[in-house]
Design a protein around this motif. Structure first.
Motif, PDB file in Angstrom:
ATOM      1  N   PRO A 180      12.323  48.238  45.964  1.00 24.15           N
ATOM      2  CA  PRO A 180      10.922  47.813  45.959  1.00 24.15           C
ATOM      3  C   PRO A 180      10.751  46.308  45.840  1.00 24.15           C
ATOM      4  O   PRO A 180       9.784  45.745  46.365  1.00 24.15           O
ATOM      5  CB  PRO A 180      10.316  48.541  44.751  1.00 24.15           C
ATOM      6  N   PHE A 181      11.691  45.642  45.159  1.00 27.29           N
ATOM      7  CA  PHE A 181      11.600  44.191  45.061  1.00 27.29           C
ATOM      8  C   PHE A 181      11.724  43.556  46.447  1.00 27.29           C
ATOM      9  O   PHE A 181      10.931  42.690  46.824  1.00 27.29           O
ATOM     10  CB  PHE A 181      12.692  43.663  44.129  1.00 27.29           C
ATOM     11  N   ASP A 182      12.720  43.984  47.227  1.00 21.69           N
ATOM     12  CA  ASP A 182      12.898  43.445  48.574  1.00 21.69           C
ATOM     13  C   ASP A 182      11.718  43.793  49.477  1.00 21.69           C
ATOM     14  O   ASP A 182      11.266  42.975  50.273  1.00 21.69           O
ATOM     15  CB  ASP A 182      14.195  43.975  49.185  1.00 21.69           C
ATOM     16  N   VAL A 183      11.205  45.025  49.334  1.00 25.04           N
ATOM     17  CA  VAL A 183      10.081  45.450  50.168  1.00 25.04           C
ATOM     18  C   VAL A 183       8.848  44.596  49.892  1.00 25.04           C
ATOM     19  O   VAL A 183       8.174  44.118  50.807  1.00 25.04           O
ATOM     20  CB  VAL A 183       9.755  46.943  49.939  1.00 25.04           C
ATOM     21  N   ILE A 184       8.541  44.383  48.603  1.00 25.46           N
ATOM     22  CA  ILE A 184       7.324  43.653  48.280  1.00 25.46           C
ATOM     23  C   ILE A 184       7.473  42.176  48.612  1.00 25.46           C
ATOM     24  O   ILE A 184       6.503  41.511  48.997  1.00 25.46           O
ATOM     25  CB  ILE A 184       6.938  43.866  46.793  1.00 25.46           C
ATOM     26  N   CYS A 185       8.681  41.629  48.481  1.00 29.54           N
ATOM     27  CA  CYS A 185       8.897  40.240  48.888  1.00 29.54           C
ATOM     28  C   CYS A 185       8.715  40.080  50.389  1.00 29.54           C
ATOM     29  O   CYS A 185       8.130  39.094  50.850  1.00 29.54           O
ATOM     30  CB  CYS A 185      10.280  39.766  48.459  1.00 29.54           C
ATOM     31  N   ASP A 186       9.207  41.036  51.164  1.00 32.33           N
ATOM     32  CA  ASP A 186       9.001  41.008  52.614  1.00 32.33           C
ATOM     33  C   ASP A 186       7.518  41.140  52.940  1.00 32.33           C
ATOM     34  O   ASP A 186       7.000  40.453  53.828  1.00 32.33           O
ATOM     35  CB  ASP A 186       9.785  42.136  53.294  1.00 32.33           C
ATOM     36  N   LEU A 187       6.839  42.038  52.239  1.00 34.89           N
ATOM     37  CA  LEU A 187       5.419  42.258  52.499  1.00 34.89           C
ATOM     38  C   LEU A 187       4.625  40.980  52.237  1.00 34.89           C
ATOM     39  O   LEU A 187       3.766  40.585  53.048  1.00 34.89           O
ATOM     40  CB  LEU A 187       4.893  43.386  51.610  1.00 34.89           C
ATOM     41  N   LEU A 188       4.893  40.314  51.125  1.00 40.31           N
ATOM     42  CA  LEU A 188       4.147  39.110  50.780  1.00 40.31           C
ATOM     43  C   LEU A 188       4.616  37.891  51.565  1.00 40.31           C
ATOM     44  O   LEU A 188       3.877  36.917  51.713  1.00 40.31           O
ATOM     45  CB  LEU A 188       4.280  38.822  49.284  1.00 40.31           C
ATOM     46  N   GLY A 196      17.021  38.614  39.019  1.00 43.68           N
ATOM     47  CA  GLY A 196      17.199  38.960  37.624  1.00 43.68           C
ATOM     48  C   GLY A 196      16.052  38.484  36.755  1.00 43.68           C
ATOM     49  O   GLY A 196      15.585  39.206  35.871  1.00 43.68           O
ATOM     50  N   ARG A 197      15.581  37.269  36.986  1.00 39.92           N
ATOM     51  CA  ARG A 197      14.481  36.736  36.191  1.00 39.92           C
ATOM     52  C   ARG A 197      13.213  37.538  36.416  1.00 39.92           C
ATOM     53  O   ARG A 197      12.464  37.824  35.481  1.00 39.92           O
ATOM     54  CB  ARG A 197      14.248  35.269  36.555  1.00 39.92           C
ATOM     55  N   PHE A 198      12.953  37.927  37.656  1.00 40.62           N
ATOM     56  CA  PHE A 198      11.743  38.693  37.924  1.00 40.62           C
ATOM     57  C   PHE A 198      11.832  40.107  37.396  1.00 40.62           C
ATOM     58  O   PHE A 198      10.814  40.710  37.067  1.00 40.62           O
ATOM     59  CB  PHE A 198      11.407  38.685  39.417  1.00 40.62           C
ATOM     60  N   LEU A 199      13.031  40.656  37.290  1.00 42.95           N
ATOM     61  CA  LEU A 199      13.184  41.958  36.651  1.00 42.95           C
ATOM     62  C   LEU A 199      12.740  41.857  35.193  1.00 42.95           C
ATOM     63  O   LEU A 199      11.987  42.693  34.689  1.00 42.95           O
ATOM     64  CB  LEU A 199      14.628  42.431  36.725  1.00 42.95           C
ATOM     65  N   GLU A 200      13.162  40.795  34.506  1.00 40.92           N
ATOM     66  CA  GLU A 200      12.776  40.607  33.111  1.00 40.92           C
ATOM     67  C   GLU A 200      11.269  40.429  32.983  1.00 40.92           C
ATOM     68  O   GLU A 200      10.634  41.007  32.100  1.00 40.92           O
ATOM     69  CB  GLU A 200      13.481  39.371  32.546  1.00 40.92           C
ATOM     70  N   LEU A 201      10.683  39.616  33.859  1.00 42.28           N
ATOM     71  CA  LEU A 201       9.253  39.368  33.783  1.00 42.28           C
ATOM     72  C   LEU A 201       8.451  40.622  34.091  1.00 42.28           C
ATOM     73  O   LEU A 201       7.415  40.880  33.494  1.00 42.28           O
ATOM     74  CB  LEU A 201       8.855  38.247  34.750  1.00 42.28           C
ATOM     75  N   GLY A 202       8.934  41.416  35.052  1.00 36.27           N
ATOM     76  CA  GLY A 202       8.217  42.635  35.404  1.00 36.27           C
ATOM     77  C   GLY A 202       8.167  43.607  34.250  1.00 36.27           C
ATOM     78  O   GLY A 202       7.121  44.192  33.950  1.00 36.27           O
ATOM     79  N   PHE A 266       2.295  42.100  43.954  1.00 32.76           N
ATOM     80  CA  PHE A 266       3.697  41.985  43.562  1.00 32.76           C
ATOM     81  C   PHE A 266       4.006  42.859  42.350  1.00 32.76           C
ATOM     82  O   PHE A 266       4.967  43.627  42.342  1.00 32.76           O
ATOM     83  CB  PHE A 266       4.011  40.523  43.246  1.00 32.76           C
ATOM     84  N   LEU A 267       3.165  42.741  41.335  1.00 32.96           N
ATOM     85  CA  LEU A 267       3.379  43.479  40.100  1.00 32.96           C
ATOM     86  C   LEU A 267       3.278  44.985  40.318  1.00 32.96           C
ATOM     87  O   LEU A 267       4.152  45.755  39.919  1.00 32.96           O
ATOM     88  CB  LEU A 267       2.367  43.034  39.051  1.00 32.96           C
ATOM     89  N   GLY A 268       2.194  45.416  40.964  1.00 33.27           N
ATOM     90  CA  GLY A 268       1.997  46.840  41.189  1.00 33.27           C
ATOM     91  C   GLY A 268       2.955  47.423  42.197  1.00 33.27           C
ATOM     92  O   GLY A 268       3.183  48.631  42.225  1.00 33.27           O
ATOM     93  N   GLY A 269       3.552  46.552  43.024  1.00 37.47           N
ATOM     94  CA  GLY A 269       4.380  47.038  44.114  1.00 37.47           C
ATOM     95  C   GLY A 269       5.845  47.183  43.803  1.00 37.47           C
ATOM     96  O   GLY A 269       6.576  47.784  44.581  1.00 37.47           O
ATOM     97  N   TYR A 270       6.317  46.615  42.679  1.00 41.71           N
ATOM     98  CA  TYR A 270       7.749  46.764  42.458  1.00 41.71           C
ATOM     99  C   TYR A 270       8.112  47.406  41.129  1.00 41.71           C
ATOM    100  O   TYR A 270       8.998  48.253  41.067  1.00 41.71           O
ATOM    101  CB  TYR A 270       8.473  45.419  42.637  1.00 41.71           C
ATOM    102  N   GLU A 271       7.429  47.082  40.043  1.00 41.19           N
ATOM    103  CA  GLU A 271       7.831  47.640  38.750  1.00 41.19           C
ATOM    104  C   GLU A 271       7.589  49.149  38.683  1.00 41.19           C
ATOM    105  O   GLU A 271       8.445  49.911  38.210  1.00 41.19           O
ATOM    106  CB  GLU A 271       7.089  46.926  37.624  1.00 41.19           C
ATOM    107  N   THR A 272       6.431  49.589  39.172  1.00 44.89           N
ATOM    108  CA  THR A 272       6.134  51.025  39.132  1.00 44.89           C
ATOM    109  C   THR A 272       7.045  51.804  40.079  1.00 44.89           C
ATOM    110  O   THR A 272       7.539  52.883  39.732  1.00 44.89           O
ATOM    111  CB  THR A 272       4.661  51.271  39.491  1.00 44.89           C
TER     112      THR A 272
END
Length: 438
Positions: A180-188, A196-202, A266-272
């Motif tokens: 989902p991280f790669d998908v949402i980055c491509d989408l945006l 790794g940092r965004f995993l922690e923030l999410g 971004f938030l709703g698209g990868y952490e959930t």
């Protein structure tokens, strides 16, 4: 500083009381809360994948129950399905989602202001949603399918490499978060970096173990990143959603507003989705019938995914609602100014919806769940989430039909107090039993 050791109940209650009194004296500001009062945490705790028995007892006895009083306002928990739907579908003249009234904005930069679709009311909510809705129609989303499949294929290849010789693979790191991280980055239209940092923030964005301090701090970091991404693309829009919105609405949207929109996506698209993929894989690995259905036909895939969404319901609570007038929900009278939290997890298992909803049954006819919310605040990315889950889980089941868990559910480290439920790691074996290597 947050407390590092558990406090005796009586001491903790006194500390909470003093903290709330000081907070009220300084003005209502959730940012100052270092931890949540115990009475608020019931809908955020689970027993493995299941709600606590105490939560389901509350649903049976009082599907609309007053939990406590905070900042001079009553706080209610809604856990019954019909009552939850009433609140979620409520008119904006009756209910407000404006969390800003509980958060002081004084001295905050624009990047730190409270906002986003889930925490705003019309007309601002209507204006923000109009920018996103056209981008999430089934027709527009269909163009993403080949890219999603390519991302899943890449992650499956990486999993296979990590599992050479029968070694355990951390499915959260290698697959559930990465896809989902790669998908949402491509989408945006964002570069895939600092994973790794965004995993922690999410995770921090939903972790309520330190009250509002960690949540709002993490929010400022991710919003700042995305606002800067908008600034970088304003003169040369990229190929993703940020670029498309800049080209079409660039004169209407300033950097902070568009960065906030991107932050919500971004938030709703990868952490959930990451939590759904991890916990969904756990259930599928524990249920051979679910794996067979994922490998059979599209209709079966849809049925498995809908049951996973209902049963797991990783978004445990809907955004808080605040009563703008006295309103009756079920048998309870909610007074003007009261706050209402809706337990989506409990509502999805309400016995009034059908029998035996405490179990995961992939053969069950789809139940009308509330995992994406309801009404005008229903998740705008619901169909994208379904597309990701259908694609990723089907391809995972086809590639590794003998995937098994490397430990017991009791060994897993579940999040203790998070609005989005998940697991920190999920060790799996791709080919069943451990293979000895020379």
């Amino acid at each position: 500083m947050p407390f590092s050791v558990p406090l005796p109940g009586v001491v903790k209650r006194r500390v909470v009381k003093l903290l709330l009194e000081r907070t009220m004296k300084d003005g209502i500001d959730l940012r100052k809360l270092r931890f949540l009062p115990d009475s608020f945490t019931l809908p955020l705790k689970r027993d493995g994948l299941d709600p606590l028995p105490a939560l389901m007892k509350v649903q049976a006895d009082q599907p609309v129950k007053k939990l406590a009083t905070l900042f001079g306002r009553n706080v209610w928990l809604v856990s019954g399905y019909d009552e939850a739907k009433t609140v979620l579908a409520g008119d904006a003249s009756v209910w407000s989602n404006d969390l800003g009234q509980f958060v002081s904005q004084e001295g905050r930069s624009e990047e730190e202001q409270i906002g986003g679709l889930g925490m705003t009311d019309p007309p601002l909510h209507t204006q923000l949603r109009k920018y996103l809705t056209p981008e999430f129609t089934m027709r527009r989303l269909a163009r993403l399918q080949p890219g999603i499949e390519a991302i899943v294929q890449k992650r499956l290849d990486a999993m296979e490499a990590a599992g050479v010789g029968g070694a355990d693979v951390n499915l959260v790191e290698e697959f559930a978060f990465a896809v989902p991280f790669d998908v949402i980055c491509d989408l945006l239209g964002l570069p895939v970096e600092d994973r790794g940092r965004f995993l922690e923030l999410g995770v921090a964005r939903f972790d309520l173990s330190e009250g509002g301090v960690g949540v709002f701090g993490a929010a400022a970091h991710t919003r700042d990143f995305l606002i800067n991404a908008v600034r970088e693309q304003r003169d040369a829009p990229g190929d993703g959603l940020i670029g498309a919105l800049l080209q079409e609405y660039g004169d209407e949207l300033d950097d902070v507003t568009l960065g906030g929109i991107a932050d919500g996506v971004f938030l709703g698209g990868y952490e959930t989705s990451a939590s759904m993929l991890a916990l969904g894989t756990y259930l599928i690995a524990s249920n051979p019938e679910a794996g067979r259905m994922l490998r059979s036909d599209p209709a079966s895939v849809d049925k498995v995914v809908e049951e996973l969404l209902r049963h797991l319901c990783v978004v445990q609570l809907a955004f808080l609602r605040f009563a703008k007038q006295d309103v009756r929900v079920g048998k309870a009278l909610i007074k003007e100014g009261d706050a209402v939290g809706v337990s989506l997890l409990a509502a999805n298992r309400d016995p009034r919806l059908g029998p035996d909803l405490g179990t995961f049954d992939p053969t069950r006819d789809p139940v009308r769940h509330l995992s994406f919310g309801w009404g005008m605040h229903r998740c705008v990315g619901a169909e994208l989430a379904r597309m990701e889950l259908r694609t990723a889980l089907r391809m995972l089941a086809e590639r590794f039909p003998d995937l098994s868990l490397a430990g017991d559910i009791g060994d897993l480290d579940f999040r203790k107090l998070s609005a989005v439920y998940g697991v920190e790691a999920l060790p799996v074996r791709l080919y069943g039993e451990l293979v000895e290597t020379a």
